[in-house]
Design an enzyme around this catalytic site. Structure first.
Site, short mmCIF file in Angstrom:
data_model
loop_
_atom_site.label_atom_id
_atom_site.label_comp_id
_atom_site.label_asym_id
_atom_site.label_seq_id
_atom_site.Cartn_x
_atom_site.Cartn_y
_atom_site.Cartn_z
CG ASP A 82 -5.41 -0.83 -6.39
OD1 ASP A 82 -5.98 0.26 -6.20
OD2 ASP A 82 -4.44 -1.20 -5.72
CB CYS B 95 -0.94 -0.07 1.20
SG CYS B 95 -2.13 1.27 1.39
CG HIS C 209 -5.28 -0.72 -2.41
ND1 HIS C 209 -4.16 -0.51 -3.19
CD2 HIS C 209 -4.99 -0.17 -1.20
CE1 HIS C 209 -3.24 0.12 -2.49
NE2 HIS C 209 -3.72 0.33 -1.27
#
Length: 245
Positions: free
Chosen positions: A180, A132, A212
């Site tokens: 994502d 991330c 994500h």
């Protein structure tokens, strides 16, 4: 033969038992802390900078650093938030926005130098991994540290311009989700192509149905255990081939 195969798998996946300790080191004029995980034995072992998600240095990231140490690496789980850990998305967003970019880059460089200075670390075999927000910072480490050997970017921001790509000397593993909304598959493909054109070793994996943060089981709506298990297997194999061989 089946028994022999099982023994080989066991020996290759759990060769080391790791220990951990909180460490302090200088980042410019500041004192920063992190958690250092080390396999039993004198080494020297490869070293890996482990970079947290936007939540901060929480238990999940520490677990990843510990698991990598069990694979035979000295890992340093950095704390770019200087002790803060978010528990809600709003809090995570607020803390992340408050981190000065130059300070984060200085902290990451300090982490690399700290690992290189450890007597049980092979300073010629340093890697970085992040998820991330930390995946984007893992890319930054590759851009800032020409000696970096291996870089694992888990759904982090990417660079596609030739000037930035030219700074990357590390082998790269990129792990992304096809769903994502923050990182387009087109940008992932451009990143991969740019690295290949300049001769980098690169492996890019896009999981078509993943969004994500699909590797973290705390992501209750987006966690994909099968994709996460495959991503971990690829990570272990990639790091072994780039940092141990």
């Amino acid at each position: 033969m089946k028994l022999l195969a099982v023994l080989v798998v066991l020996l290759s996946s759990a060769l080391f038992a790791s220990t951990s300790k909180t460490v302090s080191y200088k980042s410019g004029e500041d004192n920063v802390t992190g958690v250092l995980y080390a396999p039993d034995g004198k080494g020297p072992f490869p070293g890996i900078v482990v970079i947290h998600e936007w939540w901060g240095l929480n238990d999940w990231v520490k677990e990843q650093a510990s698991k990598l140490a069990d694979q035979g690496y000295v890992t340093l789980a950095v704390d770019l938030y200087r002790g803060k850990v978010a528990t809600t998305p709003d809090e995570a967003h607020e803390i992340m926005r408050g981190v000065p970019e130059d300070r984060a880059q200085r902290d990451l460089h300090a982490a690399v130098e700290f690992l290189k200075a450890q007597t049980n670390v092979n300073k010629e075999r340093i890697g970085a991994i992040g998820w991330c927000m930390g995946g984007g910072y893992a890319l930054d480490v590759a851009l800032l540290e020409p000696s970096l050997r291996a870089d694992v970017i888990n759904y982090g921001h990417l660079a596609t311009d030739p000037g930035s790509i030219a700074k990357i000397h590390a082998a790269v593993l990129g792990i992304f989700g096809g769903q994502d909304k923050g990182i387009s598959v087109d940008d992932v493909k451009k990143f991969e192509q740019a690295l290949k054109q300049q001769g980098n070793q690169v492996e890019i994996v896009v999981y078509p149905d993943a969004g994500h943060a699909f590797e973290n089981p705390n992501n209750k709506t987006g966690y994909r255990p099968d994709d996460a298990a495959d991503a971990w297997k690829r990570t272990v194999n990639f790091l072994a081939s780039t940092l141990k061989s």
